[in-house]
Design an enzyme around this catalytic site. Structure first.
Site, PDB file in Angstrom:
ATOM      1  N   ARG A 254       0.810  -1.222   0.000  1.00 52.22           N
ATOM      2  CA  ARG A 254       0.000   0.000   0.000  1.00 52.22           C
ATOM      3  C   ARG A 254       0.847   1.278   0.000  1.00 52.22           C
ATOM      4  O   ARG A 254       0.386   2.333   0.397  1.00 52.22           O
ATOM      5  CB  ARG A 254      -0.993   0.009   1.168  1.00 52.22           C
ATOM      6  CG  ARG A 254      -2.024  -1.116   1.088  1.00 52.22           C
ATOM      7  CD  ARG A 254      -3.167  -0.896   2.062  1.00 52.22           C
ATOM      8  NE  ARG A 254      -4.175  -1.950   1.894  1.00 52.22           N
ATOM      9  CZ  ARG A 254      -4.223  -3.057   2.614  1.00 52.22           C
ATOM     10  NH1 ARG A 254      -3.323  -3.262   3.567  1.00 52.22           N
ATOM     11  NH2 ARG A 254      -5.159  -3.960   2.411  1.00 52.22           N
TER      12      ARG A 254
ATOM     13  N   LYS B 235       3.721  11.019 -11.673  1.00 53.50           N
ATOM     14  CA  LYS B 235       2.818  10.189 -12.472  1.00 53.50           C
ATOM     15  C   LYS B 235       3.479   8.833 -12.714  1.00 53.50           C
ATOM     16  O   LYS B 235       4.589   8.747 -13.228  1.00 53.50           O
ATOM     17  CB  LYS B 235       2.508  10.857 -13.816  1.00 53.50           C
ATOM     18  CG  LYS B 235       1.522  11.995 -13.732  1.00 53.50           C
ATOM     19  CD  LYS B 235       1.174  12.489 -15.134  1.00 53.50           C
ATOM     20  CE  LYS B 235       0.118  13.565 -15.108  1.00 53.50           C
ATOM     21  NZ  LYS B 235      -0.232  14.039 -16.467  1.00 53.50           N
TER      22      LYS B 235
ATOM     23  N   GLU C 275      10.260  16.776 -25.590  1.00 58.82           N
ATOM     24  CA  GLU C 275       9.714  17.231 -24.312  1.00 58.82           C
ATOM     25  C   GLU C 275      10.425  18.498 -23.827  1.00 58.82           C
ATOM     26  O   GLU C 275       9.831  19.318 -23.127  1.00 58.82           O
ATOM     27  CB  GLU C 275       9.816  16.123 -23.260  1.00 58.82           C
ATOM     28  CG  GLU C 275       8.956  14.888 -23.550  1.00 58.82           C
ATOM     29  CD  GLU C 275       7.485  15.090 -23.178  1.00 58.82           C
ATOM     30  OE1 GLU C 275       7.107  16.204 -22.765  1.00 58.82           O
ATOM     31  OE2 GLU C 275       6.718  14.116 -23.308  1.00 58.82           O
TER      32      GLU C 275
ATOM     33  N   LYS D 184       8.611  22.363 -14.990  1.00 62.41           N
ATOM     34  CA  LYS D 184       7.668  21.329 -14.563  1.00 62.41           C
ATOM     35  C   LYS D 184       7.465  21.356 -13.053  1.00 62.41           C
ATOM     36  O   LYS D 184       6.333  21.209 -12.569  1.00 62.41           O
ATOM     37  CB  LYS D 184       8.140  19.947 -14.999  1.00 62.41           C
ATOM     38  CG  LYS D 184       7.134  18.860 -14.614  1.00 62.41           C
ATOM     39  CD  LYS D 184       7.301  17.579 -15.368  1.00 62.41           C
ATOM     40  CE  LYS D 184       6.129  16.638 -15.074  1.00 62.41           C
ATOM     41  NZ  LYS D 184       6.228  15.365 -15.810  1.00 62.41           N
TER      42      LYS D 184
ATOM     43  N   GLU E 285      -3.262  17.461 -11.274  1.00 57.63           N
ATOM     44  CA  GLU E 285      -3.747  17.815 -12.612  1.00 57.63           C
ATOM     45  C   GLU E 285      -5.234  18.162 -12.611  1.00 57.63           C
ATOM     46  O   GLU E 285      -6.029  17.660 -13.411  1.00 57.63           O
ATOM     47  CB  GLU E 285      -3.471  16.682 -13.613  1.00 57.63           C
ATOM     48  CG  GLU E 285      -3.479  17.147 -15.061  1.00 57.63           C
ATOM     49  CD  GLU E 285      -3.041  16.072 -16.033  1.00 57.63           C
ATOM     50  OE1 GLU E 285      -3.845  15.695 -16.888  1.00 57.63           O
ATOM     51  OE2 GLU E 285      -1.886  15.601 -15.927  1.00 57.63           O
TER      52      GLU E 285
ATOM     53  N   ARG F   4      -1.729  21.908 -14.620  1.00 54.65           N
ATOM     54  CA  ARG F   4      -0.806  20.825 -14.966  1.00 54.65           C
ATOM     55  C   ARG F   4      -1.190  20.162 -16.285  1.00 54.65           C
ATOM     56  O   ARG F   4      -0.345  19.584 -16.966  1.00 54.65           O
ATOM     57  CB  ARG F   4      -0.742  19.786 -13.839  1.00 54.65           C
ATOM     58  CG  ARG F   4       0.289  18.696 -14.121  1.00 54.65           C
ATOM     59  CD  ARG F   4       0.602  17.800 -12.951  1.00 54.65           C
ATOM     60  NE  ARG F   4       1.549  16.780 -13.338  1.00 54.65           N
ATOM     61  CZ  ARG F   4       2.111  15.902 -12.501  1.00 54.65           C
ATOM     62  NH1 ARG F   4       1.815  15.931 -11.222  1.00 54.65           N
ATOM     63  NH2 ARG F   4       2.958  15.006 -12.945  1.00 54.65           N
TER      64      ARG F   4
ATOM     65  N   ASN G 100       0.464  18.447 -21.016  1.00 56.41           N
ATOM     66  CA  ASN G 100       0.044  17.431 -21.988  1.00 56.41           C
ATOM     67  C   ASN G 100      -0.021  17.978 -23.408  1.00 56.41           C
ATOM     68  O   ASN G 100      -0.612  17.340 -24.286  1.00 56.41           O
ATOM     69  CB  ASN G 100      -1.327  16.865 -21.591  1.00 56.41           C
ATOM     70  CG  ASN G 100      -1.260  16.048 -20.312  1.00 56.41           C
ATOM     71  OD1 ASN G 100      -0.430  15.164 -20.173  1.00 56.41           O
ATOM     72  ND2 ASN G 100      -2.116  16.378 -19.362  1.00 56.41           N
TER      73      ASN G 100
ATOM     74  N   HIS H 239       0.067  15.650 -26.377  1.00 56.27           N
ATOM     75  CA  HIS H 239      -0.094  14.279 -25.906  1.00 56.27           C
ATOM     76  C   HIS H 239      -1.430  13.653 -26.304  1.00 56.27           C
ATOM     77  O   HIS H 239      -1.511  12.433 -26.441  1.00 56.27           O
ATOM     78  CB  HIS H 239       0.078  14.223 -24.383  1.00 56.27           C
ATOM     79  CG  HIS H 239       1.495  14.375 -23.935  1.00 56.27           C
ATOM     80  ND1 HIS H 239       2.257  15.490 -24.234  1.00 56.27           N
ATOM     81  CD2 HIS H 239       2.311  13.559 -23.210  1.00 56.27           C
ATOM     82  CE1 HIS H 239       3.468  15.350 -23.709  1.00 56.27           C
ATOM     83  NE2 HIS H 239       3.526  14.191 -23.078  1.00 56.27           N
TER      84      HIS H 239
ATOM     85  N   HIS I  13      -0.570  10.347 -27.885  1.00 58.40           N
ATOM     86  CA  HIS I  13      -0.929   9.068 -27.267  1.00 58.40           C
ATOM     87  C   HIS I  13      -1.796   8.224 -28.199  1.00 58.40           C
ATOM     88  O   HIS I  13      -1.660   7.001 -28.255  1.00 58.40           O
ATOM     89  CB  HIS I  13      -1.666   9.300 -25.944  1.00 58.40           C
ATOM     90  CG  HIS I  13      -0.760   9.691 -24.818  1.00 58.40           C
ATOM     91  ND1 HIS I  13      -1.241  10.097 -23.592  1.00 58.40           N
ATOM     92  CD2 HIS I  13       0.585   9.739 -24.713  1.00 58.40           C
ATOM     93  CE1 HIS I  13      -0.222  10.366 -22.790  1.00 58.40           C
ATOM     94  NE2 HIS I  13       0.892  10.170 -23.449  1.00 58.40           N
TER      95      HIS I  13
ATOM     96  N   HIS J 123       7.660   7.585 -27.788  1.00 61.61           N
ATOM     97  CA  HIS J 123       6.751   8.535 -27.144  1.00 61.61           C
ATOM     98  C   HIS J 123       7.066   9.977 -27.544  1.00 61.61           C
ATOM     99  O   HIS J 123       6.169  10.739 -27.913  1.00 61.61           O
ATOM    100  CB  HIS J 123       6.828   8.382 -25.626  1.00 61.61           C
ATOM    101  CG  HIS J 123       6.068   9.438 -24.879  1.00 61.61           C
ATOM    102  ND1 HIS J 123       4.686   9.522 -24.889  1.00 61.61           N
ATOM    103  CD2 HIS J 123       6.496  10.484 -24.121  1.00 61.61           C
ATOM    104  CE1 HIS J 123       4.300  10.557 -24.165  1.00 61.61           C
ATOM    105  NE2 HIS J 123       5.378  11.166 -23.695  1.00 61.61           N
TER     106      HIS J 123
END
Length: 380
Positions: A130, A152, A194, A235, A245, A249, A253, A256, A260, A274
């Site tokens: 956990r 993330k 990026e 960032k 986000e 934030r 993206n 993206h 994606h 990517h």
């Protein structure tokens, strides 16, 4: 931004998240300080290094030697290289290996690798017992400026990228710029997308600096550390204001949503890295913004021109196997975008541009204009 840069001692960027704040240590040969920093951060800790086979050949032994010199016991978990490892099967493999290594809640998982390893190891740490803390040691440019920072973590679903995951902040990031010398030119270019993203979305002066100095970044000059530190500061500032986000934030993206979908359409394969998908996606976002009258066509062309100048793909037609693999289907791409994490009640969210250096969040974008735009680009 115009003064000549010199290699210097390591740069430390703070990610200000209150009692969960952490440092990003950037510089040449800082991997050697991993053990000392881990021991100071968590006296008496046990660690497990998660890496992939290619990174292991270059950097696993130096990382283990640094830990051993500081008296930090460690074990290793080695996975296959590539996006295919961000899967349920590999997550199970890593999780079981960490349990077998007796990694406890007060121990540390160390992610030694690029974005795939960082996302995978970070997610395994997030769910192990956990929640176990972890350290990011990113070995690709993309990971150093993006995926290792901000917490993330996750794996891919057959239905889309990064759909299974958790926010789980690292407790330390070690970004050794010398490890980037072992990257292939294509991998380095993919990471550079990026870097350019930070200029395009929020810092026109940085983008202008990149236009003039990208050769120094690629050759390993002092501009490399400057570009990485500037990207990390950008960032870190956004993450500290919007960790989960819920607002700004999402600007990170940029490119993206398109990118994606293109990665999923190419099967998360080596046909499209990517960063390459982000490059094409940022150009598509700029051109879609221009079509909507938000940004000038000249600004959109400027973005495409710079990304093309460094060797990145900027058109759908630049993707390997474009004509053979059925990518040329606007409806299929739109269906993949509908699985994007930013979709809310079926409405698409895009990061669009008002100028180079000024991105905005566009909620409730209607699908039909996007489909028509994609259809036109596919036929271009």
């Amino acid at each position: 931004m115009t003064a000549p840069l010199k290699h210097s001692a390591s740069v430390i960027v703070d990610v200000a998240l209150g009692d969960r704040a952490y440092d990003i240590v950037i510089g040449r040969d800082v991997l050697a300080s991993l053990g000392e920093r881990v021991a100071a951060l968590r006296p008496g800790v046990r660690t497990a290094v998660v890496t992939d086979r290619t990174v292991a050949k270059h950097w696993l032994e130096p990382a283990e030697a640094s830990l051993a010199a500081a008296g930090v016991p460690t074990s290793r978990v080695v996975v296959e290289e590539g996006e295919g490892s961000k899967s349920y099967a590999t997550l199970t493999q890593v999780s079981e290996a960490l349990i077998a290594a007796k990694i406890e809640r007060n121990d540390l998982v160390i992610a030694l690798g690029g974005g795939v390893v960082g996302d995978l190891a970070g997610f395994a740490a997030a769910i192990l017992r956990r929640g176990v803390d972890f350290v990011q040691v990113p070995t690709s440019l993309l990971a150093q400026v993006d995926s290792s920072v901000g917490g993330k973590t996750g794996i891919n679903s057959p239905q889309g990228k990064n759909l299974i995951g958790a926010f789980h902040q690292p407790v330390l990031v070690i970004a050794d710029t010398s490890v980037l010398d072992t990257l292939s030119p294509r991998q380095f270019r993919a990471g550079y997308a990026e870097v350019a993203k930070y200029g395009i979305l929020g810092d026109e002066a940085f983008f202008a600096w990149l236009e003039k100095n990208h050769a120094d970044i690629f050759s390993g000059g002092a501009g490399r550390e400057h570009a990485i530190a500037t990207s990390c500061r950008a960032k870190a500032a956004i993450v500290s204001r919007d960790e989960r986000e819920t607002g700004e934030r999402a600007l990170l993206n940029l490119g993206h949503t398109f990118g994606h979908a293109l990665e999923a359409a190419t099967g998360f394969s080596d046909r499209l890295f990517h960063g390459e998908g982000v490059s094409v996606g940022m150009v598509l976002a700029a051109e879609f913004s221009a079509q909507l009258g938000m940004i000038s066509p000249d600004d959109a062309a400027r973005i495409a021109r710079h990304l093309s100048a460094v060797g990145l793909p900027t058109r759908l037609q630049d993707i390997a196997g474009f004509t053979q693999e059925g990518l040329a289907d606007a409806d299929a791409l739109l269906a993949l975008m509908a699985q994007d994490k930013k979709v809310k009640r079926g409405k698409l969210t895009f990061i669009l541009l008002e100028a180079v250096g000024r991105a905005v969040i566009a909620n409730n974008v209607e699908p039909q204009p996007v489909r028509d735009f994609l259809q036109a680009k596919l036929k271009a």
